[in-house]
Design an enzyme around this catalytic site. Structure first.
Site, PDB file in Angstrom:
ATOM      1  N   CYS A   1       1.192   3.671  -0.120  1.00 39.01           N
ATOM      2  CA  CYS A   1       0.519   3.905   1.159  1.00 39.01           C
ATOM      3  C   CYS A   1       1.481   3.998   2.335  1.00 39.01           C
ATOM      4  O   CYS A   1       1.050   4.216   3.468  1.00 39.01           O
ATOM      5  CB  CYS A   1      -0.527   2.816   1.391  1.00 39.01           C
ATOM      6  SG  CYS A   1      -1.758   2.765   0.073  1.00 39.01           S
TER       7      CYS A   1
ATOM      8  N   HIS B   1      -1.416  -1.263  10.130  1.00 38.17           N
ATOM      9  CA  HIS B   1      -1.832  -0.855   8.784  1.00 38.17           C
ATOM     10  C   HIS B   1      -3.284  -1.273   8.574  1.00 38.17           C
ATOM     11  O   HIS B   1      -4.088  -0.480   8.087  1.00 38.17           O
ATOM     12  CB  HIS B   1      -0.916  -1.474   7.742  1.00 38.17           C
ATOM     13  CG  HIS B   1      -1.103  -0.932   6.369  1.00 38.17           C
ATOM     14  ND1 HIS B   1      -1.020   0.418   6.079  1.00 38.17           N
ATOM     15  CD2 HIS B   1      -1.386  -1.552   5.188  1.00 38.17           C
ATOM     16  CE1 HIS B   1      -1.234   0.610   4.793  1.00 38.17           C
ATOM     17  NE2 HIS B   1      -1.469  -0.568   4.228  1.00 38.17           N
TER      18      HIS B   1
ATOM     19  N   GLU C   1      -0.055  -9.165   8.661  1.00 33.74           N
ATOM     20  CA  GLU C   1       0.406  -8.226   9.680  1.00 33.74           C
ATOM     21  C   GLU C   1       0.304  -8.836  11.073  1.00 33.74           C
ATOM     22  O   GLU C   1       1.187  -8.632  11.917  1.00 33.74           O
ATOM     23  CB  GLU C   1      -0.374  -6.913   9.609  1.00 33.74           C
ATOM     24  CG  GLU C   1       0.213  -5.830  10.491  1.00 33.74           C
ATOM     25  CD  GLU C   1      -0.385  -4.450  10.260  1.00 33.74           C
ATOM     26  OE1 GLU C   1       0.162  -3.472  10.810  1.00 33.74           O
ATOM     27  OE2 GLU C   1      -1.396  -4.339   9.534  1.00 33.74           O
TER      28      GLU C   1
ATOM     29  N   LYS D   1      -8.248   2.694  10.583  1.00 37.56           N
ATOM     30  CA  LYS D   1      -8.851   2.706   9.246  1.00 37.56           C
ATOM     31  C   LYS D   1     -10.292   2.196   9.273  1.00 37.56           C
ATOM     32  O   LYS D   1     -11.051   2.440   8.330  1.00 37.56           O
ATOM     33  CB  LYS D   1      -8.027   1.859   8.276  1.00 37.56           C
ATOM     34  CG  LYS D   1      -6.696   2.467   7.860  1.00 37.56           C
ATOM     35  CD  LYS D   1      -6.008   1.601   6.820  1.00 37.56           C
ATOM     36  CE  LYS D   1      -4.659   2.177   6.409  1.00 37.56           C
ATOM     37  NZ  LYS D   1      -3.640   2.041   7.465  1.00 37.56           N
TER      38      LYS D   1
ATOM     39  N   HIS E   1      -8.987   4.298   4.339  1.00 34.57           N
ATOM     40  CA  HIS E   1      -7.563   4.260   3.990  1.00 34.57           C
ATOM     41  C   HIS E   1      -7.216   5.509   3.198  1.00 34.57           C
ATOM     42  O   HIS E   1      -7.641   5.664   2.053  1.00 34.57           O
ATOM     43  CB  HIS E   1      -7.303   2.997   3.173  1.00 34.57           C
ATOM     44  CG  HIS E   1      -5.858   2.706   2.928  1.00 34.57           C
ATOM     45  ND1 HIS E   1      -4.845   3.575   3.250  1.00 34.57           N
ATOM     46  CD2 HIS E   1      -5.248   1.610   2.374  1.00 34.57           C
ATOM     47  CE1 HIS E   1      -3.690   3.046   2.919  1.00 34.57           C
ATOM     48  NE2 HIS E   1      -3.910   1.851   2.387  1.00 34.57           N
TER      49      HIS E   1
ATOM     50  N   PHE F   1       1.836  -0.516  -1.891  1.00 34.82           N
ATOM     51  CA  PHE F   1       2.043  -1.252  -3.137  1.00 34.82           C
ATOM     52  C   PHE F   1       3.500  -1.096  -3.576  1.00 34.82           C
ATOM     53  O   PHE F   1       4.081  -0.017  -3.473  1.00 34.82           O
ATOM     54  CB  PHE F   1       1.134  -0.706  -4.243  1.00 34.82           C
ATOM     55  CG  PHE F   1      -0.317  -1.099  -4.118  1.00 34.82           C
ATOM     56  CD1 PHE F   1      -0.759  -1.968  -3.139  1.00 34.82           C
ATOM     57  CD2 PHE F   1      -1.251  -0.591  -5.011  1.00 34.82           C
ATOM     58  CE1 PHE F   1      -2.095  -2.324  -3.034  1.00 34.82           C
ATOM     59  CE2 PHE F   1      -2.594  -0.938  -4.922  1.00 34.82           C
ATOM     60  CZ  PHE F   1      -3.019  -1.804  -3.936  1.00 34.82           C
TER      61      PHE F   1
END
Length: 422
Positions: free
Chosen positions: A168, A308, A319, A340, A345, A408
C-alpha cells in the site's frame, strides 16, 4: 551537484467518488462516501459484501475491443487516468517542444492483474484434463508493471519506465522515485502514480481471512471510520491516480500550469511484522523525519497531513503516536484527515490518490474531512486534541502538505508538496 526543482503540472483520476480529478475533489470536500454493495461479483457468501468501487466506468467507451482484451481492469484505470493527466499538463499540445526520450512513466500497483489471474486459474481448472488452457495475454495482463508499459506505448515516451511494488506504499514510492529521477536530471517529466482493481473474490476473500476488512454490511457508507473506537477494519477501494511531475525550468519554458512543487520524500521500513505497523510508529516516525529533512523543512512548516488512516485498530493509533513524536507541539496546529473514510483504501493506488488530494489542498487552501466519526465514539488511545478535520472540510492556508502511505511488509513512504514560489 545542484538538484533541480520539481513541480506538478497535470493530474488524472478514476476513483470511487469520481471519474476525474474535479469530480473526485468536489465529492471529497463534501464528505461523499464511495462505499456500497459489491457489484463486480456475487459477494453474498463473503464476510464483507461491500467496497468502494469505481462507478459508471465503461471500458468500451475508452478502448476498442482489441485493446480492451489486452488490459486488466487495473491497467484500464491507469491508462484513462494517464490520458487525463497528459491532457491536463499539455505535454502533448502542439508546439510544447517536449522531447519524448526524456519523458518517463512510473506507475505502481500493489497487486496488479488479480482479476486476470483469477479468471485464468479458474479456466485452467475447468480444462485441466485437456492440458493447459491459458490466454496468450495472461502474463502481460497480470503483471504489476504493465500499466507503465501501456502508457509509454500510447504516448511514445522513451524515458525511465517501470512499476513499483511495495504493497500500500507502492504509488507513494513511485512518486518519490519520479521526483528523484527528475531532480537528478535523468528526465524532464514523468507520469507517475498508481492503479489497483482487486475487488474480486480472491482480493476480498484474502483480506477477509486476515480479518483486515470491515464487515459492517448493514451500513457500508459509514464503515470506514478512522480514529473512531468502533472501527473494525478498512474498506477496499479501487481506481487510479496519475500525476505529471516535471522539472521546473522545463515546465516554465513551455508555459505549463503549475499546481505545486514537490518538496521531498522519505522512506523507511518497520522491520517489525508481516502486516502490522509498529505499535509505536517507529517506521512512520523515520519516514516523516526523512521527508522533512529531504525537503529542508521543519515540522511547523507543514499545515496538513493526509494520513494513511485506514480505519484499523493498531494502524490508526500508531500513526497518531508517530505524528505527535515528529511534530511535537506543532502537531496541535495541524489539520489531519483520512480521505480513506470516503474513498476506501485503494491499496497500491492509495498514495497517488492521496497525493492528488494533498496537491488540491495546497492549491485551494481547503482540508478535506474525515467522515463517519461520532463524538461519543472516542478511543482512549487517540488524542482528540489533534484536529482530525471531522465531518466537514475546513478552509485554511496550506503552505505545505505531507502524505503518508504504509504497506504490508513494513514499507513506509512519506511525500511532501508545497506551494510553488519562483
Amino acid at each position: 551537484m545542484e538538484l533541480k526543482r520539481v513541480v506538478v503540472t497535470g493530474m488524472g483520476a478514476i476513483t470511487p467518488i469520481g471519474n476525474d480529478v474535479a469530480t473526485t475533489w468536489e465529492n471529497a470536500k463534501n464528505g461523499v462516501s464511495g462505499a456500497g454493495p459489491i457489484t463486480h461479483f456475487d459477494a453474498s457468501k463473503f464476510k464483507t459484501q461491500f467496497a468502494c468501487e469505481v462507478k459508471n466506468f465503461n471500458s468500451s467507451e475508452h478502448f476498442d475491443r482489441k485493446k480492451e482484451r489486452q488490459l486488466d481492469l487495473y491497467a484500464q484505470y491507469a491508462l484513462v487516468a494517464a490520458r487525463q493527466a497528459v491532457s491536463d499538463s499539455g505535454l502533448e499540445a502542439e508546439g510544447s517542444g517536449v522531447n519524448k526520450d526524456r519523458v518517463g512513466v512510473i506507475v505502481a500497483a500493489g497487486i496488479g492483474g488479480l482479476h486476470t489471474f483469477e479468471l485464468e486459474a479458474g479456466y485452467y481448472a475447468m480444462h485441466e484434463a485437456d492440458g493447459p488452457k491459458y490466454s496468450p495475454f495472461f502474463i502481460p495482463k497480470m503483471i504489476a508493471d504493465i500499466a507503465s508499459g501501456h502508457i509509454s506505448m500510447e504516448f511514445g515516451y522513451h524515458g525511465p519506465n517501470y512499476g513499483v511494488v511495495s504493497a500500500c506504499a507502492s504509488s507513494n514510492n513511485a512518486i518519490i522515485d519520479a521526483f528523484n529521477l527528475i531532480r537528478l536530471g535523468k528526465a524532464d517529466a514523468i507520469l507517475t502514480g498508481g492503479a489497483e482493481a482487486a475487488i474480486f473474490p480472491a482480493g476480498v476473500g484474502g483480506f477477509n481471512s486476515m480479518h483486515a476488512l470491515s464487515t459492517r454490511n448493514d451500513s457500508p457508507e459509514t464503515a470506514s471510520r478512522p480514529f473512531s473506537k468502533s472501527r473494525d477494519g478498512f474498506v477496499m477501494g479501487e481506481g487510479s491516480a496519475v500525476l505529471v511531475l516535471e522539472e521546473l525550468e522545463h515546465a516554465l519554458a513551455r508555459g505549463a500550469k503549475i499546481y505545486c512543487e514537490v518538496a521531498g520524500g522519505g522512506l523507511s521500513a518497520d522491520a517489525y511484522h508481516l502486516t502490522a505497523t509498529h505499535p509505536e510508529g517507529l517506521g512512520a516516525i523515520l519516514a516523516m523525519n526523512n521527508a522533512l529533512e529531504d525537503a529542508g523543512m521543519r515540522p511547523e512548516d507543514i499545515d496538513y497531513i493526509n494520513v494513511h488512516g485506514t480505519s484499523t485498530g493498531v494502524g490508526d493509533v500508531s500513526e497518531v503516536k508517530a505524528i505527535k513524536e515528529v511534530f511535537g507541539d506543532a502537531a496541535y496546529k495541524l489539520n489531519i484527515s483520512s480521505t480513506k473514510s470516503m474513498t476506501g483504501h485503494l491499496l497500491g493506488a492509495t498514495g497517488a490518490l492521496e497525493a492528488v488530494f494533498s496537491v488540491k489542498a495546497v492549491e485551494d487552501d481547503i482540508i478535506p474531512p474525515t467522515i463517519n466519526h461520532a463524538p461519543d465514539d472516542q478511543d482512549e488511545e487517540i488524542d482528540y486534541n489533534l484536529n482530525f478535520t471531522f465531518d466537514k472540510a475546513q478552509k485554511r492556508t496550506v503552505r505545505a502538505a505531507l502524505s503518508n502511505s504504509f504497506g504490508f511488509g513494513g514499507h513506509n513512504a512519506t511525500l511532501i508538496v508545497k506551494k510553488f514560489e519562483k
